[in-house]
Design a protein around this motif. Sequence first.
Motif, PDB file in Angstrom:
ATOM      1  N   TYR A 156       0.828  -1.297  -0.158  1.00 18.15           N
ATOM      2  CA  TYR A 156       0.040  -0.085   0.095  1.00 18.15           C
ATOM      3  C   TYR A 156       0.708   1.216   0.106  1.00 18.15           C
ATOM      4  O   TYR A 156       1.953   1.246   0.785  1.00 18.15           O
ATOM      5  CB  TYR A 156      -0.919  -0.081   1.331  1.00 18.15           C
ATOM      6  N   LYS A 157       0.433   2.331  -0.702  1.00 19.30           N
ATOM      7  CA  LYS A 157       0.971   3.554  -0.594  1.00 19.30           C
ATOM      8  C   LYS A 157      -0.065   4.754  -0.469  1.00 19.30           C
ATOM      9  O   LYS A 157      -0.922   4.963  -1.501  1.00 19.30           O
ATOM     10  CB  LYS A 157       2.084   3.831  -1.731  1.00 19.30           C
ATOM     11  N   GLU A 158      -0.026   5.428   0.516  1.00 22.78           N
ATOM     12  CA  GLU A 158      -0.894   6.523   0.833  1.00 22.78           C
ATOM     13  C   GLU A 158       0.125   7.953   1.039  1.00 22.78           C
ATOM     14  O   GLU A 158       0.847   7.800   1.988  1.00 22.78           O
ATOM     15  CB  GLU A 158      -1.751   6.477   1.879  1.00 22.78           C
ATOM     16  N   PHE A 159       0.068   8.860   0.252  1.00 25.11           N
ATOM     17  CA  PHE A 159       0.773   9.999   0.506  1.00 25.11           C
ATOM     18  C   PHE A 159       0.200  10.759   1.564  1.00 25.11           C
ATOM     19  O   PHE A 159       0.603  11.320   2.484  1.00 25.11           O
ATOM     20  CB  PHE A 159       1.014  10.952  -0.776  1.00 25.11           C
TER      21      PHE A 159
ATOM     22  N   ASN B 273      12.596   0.022  -4.813  1.00 19.68           N
ATOM     23  CA  ASN B 273      13.836   0.308  -4.327  1.00 19.68           C
ATOM     24  C   ASN B 273      13.592   1.391  -3.219  1.00 19.68           C
ATOM     25  O   ASN B 273      14.874   2.093  -2.757  1.00 19.68           O
ATOM     26  CB  ASN B 273      14.808   0.601  -5.556  1.00 19.68           C
ATOM     27  N   TYR B 274      12.576   1.465  -2.770  1.00 16.66           N
ATOM     28  CA  TYR B 274      12.281   2.574  -1.509  1.00 16.66           C
ATOM     29  C   TYR B 274      12.877   4.067  -1.799  1.00 16.66           C
ATOM     30  O   TYR B 274      13.051   4.732  -1.311  1.00 16.66           O
ATOM     31  CB  TYR B 274      13.081   1.928  -0.391  1.00 16.66           C
ATOM     32  N   LEU B 275      12.996   4.342  -3.339  1.00 17.84           N
ATOM     33  CA  LEU B 275      12.788   5.697  -3.419  1.00 17.84           C
ATOM     34  C   LEU B 275      11.507   6.379  -2.838  1.00 17.84           C
ATOM     35  O   LEU B 275      11.624   7.572  -2.705  1.00 17.84           O
ATOM     36  CB  LEU B 275      12.814   5.896  -5.088  1.00 17.84           C
ATOM     37  N   THR B 276      10.813   5.694  -2.961  1.00 18.09           N
ATOM     38  CA  THR B 276       9.307   5.867  -2.306  1.00 18.09           C
ATOM     39  C   THR B 276       9.165   4.712  -1.288  1.00 18.09           C
ATOM     40  O   THR B 276       9.027   3.641  -1.649  1.00 18.09           O
ATOM     41  CB  THR B 276       7.962   6.123  -3.188  1.00 18.09           C
ATOM     42  N   VAL B 277       8.879   5.353   0.013  1.00 12.08           N
ATOM     43  CA  VAL B 277       8.767   4.311   1.144  1.00 12.08           C
ATOM     44  C   VAL B 277       7.195   4.068   1.111  1.00 12.08           C
ATOM     45  O   VAL B 277       6.225   5.057   1.586  1.00 12.08           O
ATOM     46  CB  VAL B 277       9.199   4.789   2.480  1.00 12.08           C
ATOM     47  N   PRO B 278       7.041   2.604   1.020  1.00 13.64           N
ATOM     48  CA  PRO B 278       5.413   2.203   1.038  1.00 13.64           C
ATOM     49  C   PRO B 278       4.973   2.506   2.562  1.00 13.64           C
ATOM     50  O   PRO B 278       5.617   2.473   3.370  1.00 13.64           O
ATOM     51  CB  PRO B 278       5.389   0.637   0.802  1.00 13.64           C
ATOM     52  N   THR B 279       3.696   2.708   2.626  1.00 15.77           N
ATOM     53  CA  THR B 279       2.826   2.725   3.770  1.00 15.77           C
ATOM     54  C   THR B 279       2.788   1.397   4.558  1.00 15.77           C
ATOM     55  O   THR B 279       3.141   1.559   5.617  1.00 15.77           O
ATOM     56  CB  THR B 279       1.309   3.290   3.572  1.00 15.77           C
TER      57      THR B 279
END
Length: 250
Positions: A14-17, A55-61
């Motif tokens: 999941y990814k929530e900004f 690759n965790y350039l964006t950290v998932p929620t």
Amino acid sequence: MGTETQLVKIEHLYKEFDENTKVLSDINLTINKNEVIAILGPSGTGKSTLLRCLNYLTVPTKGKITIGDIAVDAENHSKKDVIELRKHSSMVFQGYNLFKNKTALENVMEALTVVQKKSKADAEKIALELLDKVGMSERKDFYPSKLSGGQQQRVGIARALAVNPNVVLFDEPTSALDPELVGEVLNTIKSLAEEGTTMILVTHEIGFAREVATRILFMDGGKIAADGTPEEIIDHPENPRLQQFLNFVN
Ligand code: ADP
Ligand code: MG
């Protein structure tokens, strides 16, 4: 077909900004070694976010990502895990992001000397082989400003390969290029695919995806809405949103 080796596994990602920007919602995906995955989908649907989470350039929620022997859980991980995870993939971006004050050769060598601590001589040898692979060895001493966009992107691909990643991630690698330069970059990617390079490729080039991918994912609304062979996804789409998408882009 030999036995399939699992290389990438995404579980309940999941990814929530923020509260109103829920981008990825329960993504589950297993990718085997040597698969060439193309990801299609409308813009804003979370394709780049998914690649960046790998690759965790964006950290998932929430959720777990496994590449090779390293597993990283969004809710319980260390910096060291992330550093390890990043060694397993490399990303080729839309813009080529080359160092402007370095030649093509030096750009490819950089990852080898700085990240992998290789000697200059070893780094140069590997970098020359990679530039040869992408058809850029004759321009090895050119600075980015003296290269076309397509040539810069091919150097970018050589640079991504330099760290010997398990999986190469391409985020719309041709969408910033003039139309006449797209072919050379697609040919480079195609030859990597033919060598068995495991890759995940976000692209709008449907024909290319049809030709090169072993498997195509259609993302819609932050989910994988369809997952199948190129024949299933492009020639016989069943999902109505996918049908609509293909009609729109063709
Ligand atoms: P795609 O690559 O499919 O076009 P993206 O993954 O870039 O989609 O974006 C998906 C959604 O996430 C979009 O609504 C975008 O605005 C939002 N988004 C992406 N990155 C961020 C960010 N850093 N902060 C807030 N929202 C973001
Ligand atoms: Mg994108």
